[in-house]
Write a protein that holds these residues in place. Structure first.
Motif, PDB file in Angstrom:
ATOM      1  N   PRO A 104      -9.288 -36.538  35.551  1.00  0.00           N
ATOM      2  CA  PRO A 104     -10.452 -36.116  34.751  1.00  0.00           C
ATOM      3  C   PRO A 104     -10.731 -37.017  33.552  1.00  0.00           C
ATOM      4  O   PRO A 104     -11.835 -36.959  32.989  1.00  0.00           O
ATOM      5  CB  PRO A 104     -10.067 -34.704  34.291  1.00  0.00           C
ATOM      6  N   TYR A 105      -9.744 -37.822  33.144  1.00  0.00           N
ATOM      7  CA  TYR A 105      -9.875 -38.589  31.905  1.00  0.00           C
ATOM      8  C   TYR A 105      -9.953 -40.099  32.126  1.00  0.00           C
ATOM      9  O   TYR A 105     -10.313 -40.831  31.203  1.00  0.00           O
ATOM     10  CB  TYR A 105      -8.680 -38.290  30.988  1.00  0.00           C
ATOM     11  N   VAL A 106      -9.612 -40.553  33.328  1.00  0.00           N
ATOM     12  CA  VAL A 106      -9.468 -41.997  33.556  1.00  0.00           C
ATOM     13  C   VAL A 106     -10.763 -42.740  33.260  1.00  0.00           C
ATOM     14  O   VAL A 106     -10.762 -43.811  32.624  1.00  0.00           O
ATOM     15  CB  VAL A 106      -8.992 -42.257  35.003  1.00  0.00           C
ATOM     16  N   GLN A 107     -11.898 -42.198  33.698  1.00  0.00           N
ATOM     17  CA  GLN A 107     -13.173 -42.894  33.514  1.00  0.00           C
ATOM     18  C   GLN A 107     -13.523 -43.070  32.039  1.00  0.00           C
ATOM     19  O   GLN A 107     -14.186 -44.044  31.657  1.00  0.00           O
ATOM     20  CB  GLN A 107     -14.289 -42.113  34.225  1.00  0.00           C
ATOM     21  N   ALA A 108     -13.044 -42.149  31.202  1.00  0.00           N
ATOM     22  CA  ALA A 108     -13.408 -42.197  29.778  1.00  0.00           C
ATOM     23  C   ALA A 108     -12.409 -42.989  28.937  1.00  0.00           C
ATOM     24  O   ALA A 108     -12.672 -43.239  27.758  1.00  0.00           O
ATOM     25  CB  ALA A 108     -13.525 -40.775  29.232  1.00  0.00           C
ATOM     26  N   LEU A 109     -11.268 -43.361  29.496  1.00  0.00           N
ATOM     27  CA  LEU A 109     -10.254 -44.071  28.720  1.00  0.00           C
ATOM     28  C   LEU A 109     -10.754 -45.438  28.279  1.00  0.00           C
ATOM     29  O   LEU A 109     -11.377 -46.163  29.058  1.00  0.00           O
ATOM     30  CB  LEU A 109      -8.971 -44.227  29.547  1.00  0.00           C
ATOM     31  N   GLN A 110     -10.448 -45.782  27.050  1.00  0.00           N
ATOM     32  CA  GLN A 110     -10.826 -47.078  26.490  1.00  0.00           C
ATOM     33  C   GLN A 110      -9.568 -47.856  26.128  1.00  0.00           C
ATOM     34  O   GLN A 110      -8.587 -47.276  25.653  1.00  0.00           O
ATOM     35  CB  GLN A 110     -11.683 -46.881  25.241  1.00  0.00           C
ATOM     36  N   PRO A 111      -9.552 -49.178  26.360  1.00  0.00           N
ATOM     37  CA  PRO A 111      -8.355 -49.962  26.028  1.00  0.00           C
ATOM     38  C   PRO A 111      -8.026 -49.869  24.540  1.00  0.00           C
ATOM     39  O   PRO A 111      -8.907 -49.822  23.689  1.00  0.00           O
ATOM     40  CB  PRO A 111      -8.748 -51.396  26.421  1.00  0.00           C
ATOM     41  N   LEU A 112      -6.720 -49.845  24.259  1.00  0.00           N
ATOM     42  CA  LEU A 112      -6.230 -49.825  22.880  1.00  0.00           C
ATOM     43  C   LEU A 112      -5.221 -50.956  22.731  1.00  0.00           C
ATOM     44  O   LEU A 112      -4.155 -50.928  23.352  1.00  0.00           O
ATOM     45  CB  LEU A 112      -5.572 -48.482  22.552  1.00  0.00           C
ATOM     46  N   ASP A 113      -5.551 -51.946  21.939  1.00  0.00           N
ATOM     47  CA  ASP A 113      -4.698 -53.117  21.762  1.00  0.00           C
ATOM     48  C   ASP A 113      -3.719 -52.872  20.616  1.00  0.00           C
ATOM     49  O   ASP A 113      -4.111 -52.771  19.460  1.00  0.00           O
ATOM     50  CB  ASP A 113      -5.555 -54.354  21.480  1.00  0.00           C
ATOM     51  N   LEU A 114      -2.423 -52.798  20.945  1.00  0.00           N
ATOM     52  CA  LEU A 114      -1.388 -52.628  19.922  1.00  0.00           C
ATOM     53  C   LEU A 114      -0.892 -53.960  19.379  1.00  0.00           C
ATOM     54  O   LEU A 114      -0.105 -53.981  18.421  1.00  0.00           O
ATOM     55  CB  LEU A 114      -0.200 -51.847  20.489  1.00  0.00           C
ATOM     56  N   GLY A 115      -1.312 -55.052  20.002  1.00  0.00           N
ATOM     57  CA  GLY A 115      -0.839 -56.358  19.556  1.00  0.00           C
ATOM     58  C   GLY A 115       0.576 -56.664  19.994  1.00  0.00           C
ATOM     59  O   GLY A 115       1.238 -57.521  19.398  1.00  0.00           O
ATOM     60  N   ILE A 116       1.078 -55.986  21.033  1.00  0.00           N
ATOM     61  CA  ILE A 116       2.432 -56.195  21.542  1.00  0.00           C
ATOM     62  C   ILE A 116       2.332 -56.529  23.022  1.00  0.00           C
ATOM     63  O   ILE A 116       1.706 -55.795  23.794  1.00  0.00           O
ATOM     64  CB  ILE A 116       3.303 -54.941  21.349  1.00  0.00           C
ATOM     65  N   GLU A 117       2.939 -57.616  23.429  1.00  0.00           N
ATOM     66  CA  GLU A 117       2.860 -58.050  24.815  1.00  0.00           C
ATOM     67  C   GLU A 117       3.469 -57.005  25.748  1.00  0.00           C
ATOM     68  O   GLU A 117       4.478 -56.379  25.430  1.00  0.00           O
ATOM     69  CB  GLU A 117       3.591 -59.382  25.006  1.00  0.00           C
ATOM     70  N   GLN A 118       2.816 -56.832  26.887  1.00  0.00           N
ATOM     71  CA  GLN A 118       3.274 -55.953  27.965  1.00  0.00           C
ATOM     72  C   GLN A 118       3.303 -54.475  27.567  1.00  0.00           C
ATOM     73  O   GLN A 118       3.929 -53.664  28.253  1.00  0.00           O
ATOM     74  CB  GLN A 118       4.657 -56.386  28.470  1.00  0.00           C
ATOM     75  N   GLN A 119       2.642 -54.139  26.488  1.00  0.00           N
ATOM     76  CA  GLN A 119       2.513 -52.734  26.098  1.00  0.00           C
ATOM     77  C   GLN A 119       1.043 -52.345  26.256  1.00  0.00           C
ATOM     78  O   GLN A 119       0.200 -52.680  25.428  1.00  0.00           O
ATOM     79  CB  GLN A 119       2.981 -52.521  24.667  1.00  0.00           C
ATOM     80  N   VAL A 120       0.731 -51.666  27.355  1.00  0.00           N
ATOM     81  CA  VAL A 120      -0.647 -51.341  27.707  1.00  0.00           C
ATOM     82  C   VAL A 120      -0.910 -49.872  27.364  1.00  0.00           C
ATOM     83  O   VAL A 120      -0.230 -48.970  27.877  1.00  0.00           O
ATOM     84  CB  VAL A 120      -0.911 -51.597  29.198  1.00  0.00           C
ATOM     85  N   TYR A 121      -1.910 -49.671  26.521  1.00  0.00           N
ATOM     86  CA  TYR A 121      -2.265 -48.319  26.095  1.00  0.00           C
ATOM     87  C   TYR A 121      -3.781 -48.141  26.158  1.00  0.00           C
ATOM     88  O   TYR A 121      -4.544 -49.114  26.075  1.00  0.00           O
ATOM     89  CB  TYR A 121      -1.767 -48.037  24.673  1.00  0.00           C
ATOM     90  N   PHE A 122      -4.194 -46.887  26.294  1.00  0.00           N
ATOM     91  CA  PHE A 122      -5.611 -46.516  26.307  1.00  0.00           C
ATOM     92  C   PHE A 122      -5.806 -45.369  25.322  1.00  0.00           C
ATOM     93  O   PHE A 122      -4.841 -44.754  24.858  1.00  0.00           O
ATOM     94  CB  PHE A 122      -6.040 -46.073  27.709  1.00  0.00           C
ATOM     95  N   GLN A 123      -7.082 -45.081  25.040  1.00  0.00           N
ATOM     96  CA  GLN A 123      -7.352 -43.954  24.161  1.00  0.00           C
ATOM     97  C   GLN A 123      -8.633 -43.238  24.558  1.00  0.00           C
ATOM     98  O   GLN A 123      -9.555 -43.828  25.133  1.00  0.00           O
ATOM     99  CB  GLN A 123      -7.466 -44.412  22.710  1.00  0.00           C
ATOM    100  N   LEU A 124      -8.643 -41.945  24.283  1.00  0.00           N
ATOM    101  CA  LEU A 124      -9.862 -41.154  24.231  1.00  0.00           C
ATOM    102  C   LEU A 124     -10.161 -41.008  22.747  1.00  0.00           C
ATOM    103  O   LEU A 124      -9.402 -40.355  22.023  1.00  0.00           O
ATOM    104  CB  LEU A 124      -9.649 -39.782  24.877  1.00  0.00           C
ATOM    105  N   PRO A 125     -11.226 -41.626  22.243  1.00  0.00           N
ATOM    106  CA  PRO A 125     -11.438 -41.689  20.791  1.00  0.00           C
ATOM    107  C   PRO A 125     -11.590 -40.314  20.154  1.00  0.00           C
ATOM    108  O   PRO A 125     -12.039 -39.347  20.789  1.00  0.00           O
ATOM    109  CB  PRO A 125     -12.723 -42.506  20.657  1.00  0.00           C
ATOM    110  N   ALA A 126     -11.239 -40.253  18.888  1.00  0.00           N
ATOM    111  CA  ALA A 126     -11.399 -39.029  18.113  1.00  0.00           C
ATOM    112  C   ALA A 126     -12.883 -38.768  17.863  1.00  0.00           C
ATOM    113  O   ALA A 126     -13.732 -39.658  17.991  1.00  0.00           O
ATOM    114  CB  ALA A 126     -10.657 -39.150  16.787  1.00  0.00           C
ATOM    115  N   VAL A 127     -13.197 -37.544  17.477  1.00  0.00           N
ATOM    116  CA  VAL A 127     -14.589 -37.164  17.271  1.00  0.00           C
ATOM    117  C   VAL A 127     -15.252 -38.030  16.202  1.00  0.00           C
ATOM    118  O   VAL A 127     -16.432 -38.397  16.326  1.00  0.00           O
ATOM    119  CB  VAL A 127     -14.674 -35.665  16.922  1.00  0.00           C
TER     120      VAL A 127
END
Length: 669
Positions: free
Chosen positions: A496-519
C-alpha cells in the motif's frame, strides 16, 4: 599454601579487574542494550526475564546504588562495571581452585588465570552487559564444591552445592544442566566413603543437594510466575518459563550442517582471530598428555567430562555458533587441560617429547591476550561502528515522533538508546508482539505506519526492511527466514505504501532508505496526491472505495468530510489552495474548514463553493489571503465535499497549497 592461594587469587582479581575496566566496550550487543533499557525504563516487577530471573533485578539494584551515590548517566556503565568485577572475581576463584587442586600451584594457577581471563568469549562478556559472567562465578564455585564432594560426601558440601547451582540457574536457566556432574560428584563421594549407592546416607546426601536447588529454582519461578506475573494456568506458565524454547527458532534436528557453526563458535570462544588454531593446539596438548590424567586428583576426570558432555550436547542442538553459550564450558575444559599438564605423574610417565607443552599452552594464552585485546578495542570503538553512524544519520533526518521501519538488527535499539528516537518498528519487533504469526505482524506494522501518518509524522523505511536479505553464509537465520518468509512475501506487506515512498539520502554508502514525508513537508511541498496514498487523511461519514488511478473514491453519507493530520500552517505563508476532485452527487455544496489552535472548526473559519457536476475531475483554486478565518495559525484542514450524500460518488485526486490561482475554476471569498 592457603595464604599463597589467597595472594594468587587477589593478584589475579586486581589484574583482570584493571584490564576489563580499561577495555569496557562502547558498542553493545542487541541483548546488552535490551538489558540496559529494561533497567532504565521498566518497573521492578517487569525485570524478571524467565531465562535469567536474577540479572534484571540485580542490575536495577546496582543502578539504584550508583544513582544514590550521585551517578546520573544511566545504567550502561554501572552494569558494565558490575560485569567487569564479576569477570575478575571469576578469574580469581578459578585461580584459587586450580591452586588447591594441582601441584606446581603457582605455575598452574597463573596459567589458569591467563587462559580463562584472556579467552575472547569470557573477556568480551565481562566488559559487556550480559548474564553469563555472573553465572560463571557460581559455576566455578560449584566446580570447586563438586571436587570436594567427590572426595568426601559431606552434607554441608551437598547443601552448598545445591544453593550454588540454584543461584547459577537464576542467572541462566541452562545451568540446570549442571545437575549431571553434580550427581556424578555425589556418586564419587559415596564411593570414596565406601557407602552403598542405595542407602540412607545416599538419600540424605541427595536431599541435601536437591532440596535447596529445588527450593531456590521452583520457588523463584512459581513466586514470580504465579505471583508477580499473575499467570493462572499451566499453559501460560509453561509458555512464560520456557520462553525461547517454544518459538521454534532455536534447537532443531542435529546434522552435519551444524559442524561448521560449531567450529566457528568454538574458535571465536578462544580467540579472534586465530581461535581455530589456538583451540586445536590446546586440544592436541590435552590429548598428548591424556595418560597423565590417571594421576589426576579424584573426581577431576569424570566431573569435567560429564560437564563438558552435557553442556556440549545441549548447545550443539540449541545454537552452536554462539560464543556466549560456551563460556560455561571454559572452566572445566581448562581444569582438564591443566590437570593433564601438571598432574602429579612420575617423571617416567611423562614422555620427554611432551614436556614442552606447558610452554605451548602459555604461548597460546599470550596470543589470546594480545589478539583479543586488539579485537576488543577495535570492536568496542563507537567511531568504527557503522550502526551507530547510521543511527545518528537517521536521527538527523527525522523528528522525534517520526516512525522508523528498520531492518532486524541493532538499529531498533540503537535509535531509542543513543538518539532518543522511540518510534521504531521492525519485523522482529512485530513478530514478538503478536507471536509467530506473519499476517498479524504485518497488520501491526501497517497500523504503526497509519498511526504515524494520521498523527502528521513522517515514516522512514529501510530497503532491507521492505525486502529482508538472507543471512550471510555461516550466520544464524534471520527472523524472516525463521518464519519461512521470502523477500517477496515481506514486500507485499508494504504494497500500500511502495508507490508513495520517496528516496531518502543519508549520505552513507550502501544504506538505502525511503520516506513517506511528514504532513509539514507535504504542506510546504508537493501537497497530497491521493492516487498514491491517503497520507493520514481520515474519512468520516462516508463509504470508502479505496484508491485508484483517479484518486480516492467515496460514497458520501450524512455530513461527510475528510480530516487532515494535525499541521502547523502559518497563514501568511500560503496564498491559495488547489483541489482536484469530481462529484456525481446531486448535492454540490462544498466547504473547507480551517482548524484553529485547539483543533476546532467554525463556520466563520471556512470557505464555501459550488462543485461542477459530472465524473470528470475538476480543478478548484481557493484564494486564501483575505478569506474568512485564514489568519494566524491553522492546525488542520477539513474538507466537506458535499453537505449530504445521495448515492453519488466523490473522487478526490489531490490537494496542495499554491502561490497563486491559475485554474479556470477560481473561488474568491
Amino acid at each position: 599454601m592457603r595464604q599463597r592461594s589467597l595472594w594468587l587469587g587477589f593478584g589475579s582479581f586486581l589484574v583482570w579487574a584493571l584490564l576489563y575496566l580499561l577495555t569496557l566496550t562502547d558498542v553493545h550487543t542487541y541483548d546488552a542494550l535490551s538489558y540496559i533499557l529494561d533497567v532504565e525504563r521498566k518497573p521492578w516487577r517487569e525485570l524478571f526475564h524467565p531465562h535469567h530471573l536474577a540479572y534484571g533485578p540485580l542490575g536495577a539494584l546496582v543502578h539504584g546504588l550508583a544513582t544514590a551515590f550521585g551517578w546520573a548517566h544511566g545504567a550502561e556503565r554501572p552494569l558494565q562495571v558490575m560485569n567487569a568485577l564479576a569477570g575478575a572475581l571469576g578469574c580469581a576463584l578459578f585461580v584459587r581452585l586450580v591452586a588447591h587442586t594441582l601441584p606446581q600451584r603457582t605455575r598452574a594457577a597463573a596459567l589458569a588465570g591467563l587462559l580463562l581471563g584472556a579467552s575472547y568469549a569470557y573477556w568480551y562478556y565481562a566488559i559487556e552487559v550480559e548474564v553469563y559472567t555472573i553465572a560463571a562465578i557460581f559455576l566455578i564455585l560449584a566446580l570447586g564444591l563438586m571436587l570436594q564432594l567427590a572426595q568426601r560426601p559431606h552434607l554441608g558440601l551437598a547443601l552448598a552445592l545445591g544453593l550454588t547451582q540454584g543461584l547459577a540457574v537464576l542467572f541462566h536457566q541452562s545451568n540446570v544442566l549442571l545437575s549431571l556432574p553434580a550427581l556424578v560428584a555425589l556418586l564419587l563421594g559415596l564411593q570414596a566413603a565406601g557407602q552403598p549407592l542405595i542407602s540412607r546416607s545416599a538419600v540424605r546426601l541427595l536431599l541435601a543437594y536437591g532440596a535447596p536447588l529445588a527450593l531456590i529454582v521452583a520457588g523463584a519461578y512459581v513466586g514470580i510466575g504465579l505471583g508477580l506475573s499473575g499467570l493462572r494456568d499451566w499453559a501460560s506458565f509453561y509458555g512464560w518459563a520456557a520462553g525461547y524454547a517454544t518459538t521454534g527458532f532455536w534447537g532443531g534436528p542435529l546434522g552435519f550442517e551444524r559442524l561448521p557453526l560449531l567450529g566457528q563458535g568454538l574458535a571465536d570462544t578462544f580467540a579472534h582471530p586465530g581461535g581455530a588454531l589456538v583451540g586445536l593446539l590446546l586440544l592436541v596438548s590435552l590429548l598428548l598428555r591424556w595418560r597423565s590424567l590417571q594421576y589426576a586428583p579424584r573426581g577431576v576426570l569424570p566431573l569435567t567430562l560429564s560437564w563438558l558432555a552435557i553442556y556440549a550436547a545441549f548447545f550443539i542442538w540449541w545454537e552452536p555458533d554462539n560464543i556466549e553459550f560456551w563460556i560455561a564450558s571454559l572452566p572445566p575444559f581448562y581444569l582438564l587441560l591443566l590437570t593433564a599438564l601438571f598432574a602429579p605423574a612420575p617423571p617416567q610417565a611423562v614422555p620427554q617429547a611432551t614436556r614442552w607443552l606447558p610452554l605451548l599452552v602459555l604461548l597460546c594464552g599470550l596470543w589470546m591476550l594480545g589478539a583479543n585485546l586488539t579485537t576488543i578495542r577495535t570492536r568496542g570503538d563507537a567511531e568504527r561502528d557503522l550502526q551507530r553512524v547510521v543511527a545518528a544519520a537517521l536521527a538527523a533526518a527525522s523528528e522525534p515522533g517520526d516512525l522508523l521501519v528498520l531492518p532486524d538488527d541493532l538499529l531498533e535499539l540503537y535509535l531509542p538508546f543513543y538518539e532518543q528516537r522511540e518510534q521504531v518498528i521492525s519485523l522482529n519487533q512485530a513478530v514478538a508482539l503478536v507471536g509467530s504469526d506473519w499476517p498479524r505482524a504485518c497488520a501491526a506494522i501497517q497500523e504503526r505506519i497509519e498511526l504515524a501518518l494520521v498523527s502528521g509524522y513522517a515514516v522512514i523505511v529501510a530497503a532491507d526492511a521492505l525486502r529482508p536479505p538472507p543471512a550471510a553464509p555461516g550466520d544464524p537465520p534471520t527472523p524472516a527466514q525463521r518464519l519461512g518468509l521470502t523477500p517477496d512475501m515481506v514486500e507485499r506487506c508494504y504494497e500500500p505504501y511502495v508507490q508513495a515512498l520517496q528516496p531518502l539520502d543519508l549520505g552513507i554508502e550502501q544504506q538505502v532508505y525511503f520516506q513517506l514525508p511528514a504532513v509539514q513537508q507535504l504542506a510546504t511541498g508537493p501537497g497530497w496526491d491521493f492516487r498514491q496514498l491517503r497520507w493520514g487523511w481520515r474519512l468520516h461519514n462516508g463509504q470508502d472505495h479505496g484508491l485508484s488511478e483517479a484518486g480516492w473514491a467515496i460514497t458520501p453519507e450524512l455530513d461527510p468530510y475528510w480530516l487532515s493530520p494535525p499541521m502547523h500552517v502559518q497563514t501568511s505563508e500560503f496564498a491559495a489552495l488547489e483541489l482536484r476532485f469530481a462529484a456525481t452527487t446531486a448535492a454540490r455544496d462544498a466547504q473547507l474548514f480551517f482548524l484553529d489552535q485547539t483543533g476546532q472548526t467554525a463556520e466563520e473559519r471556512s470557505l464555501r463553493w459550488d462543485l461542477h457536476p459530472g465524473p470528470e475531475l475538476q480543478t478548484y483554486c481557493l484564494v486564501l489571503q483575505g478569506a474568512p478565518g485564514w489568519e494566524g495559525l491553522v492546525t488542520g484542514l477539513r474538507l466537506d465535499p458535499v453537505g449530504i450524500g445521495d448515492g453519488g460518488r466523490v473522487v478526490l485526486e489531490s490537494i496542495r497549497f499554491v502561490d497563486a490561482c491559475t485554474s479556470s475554476y477560481v473561488v474568491l471569498e
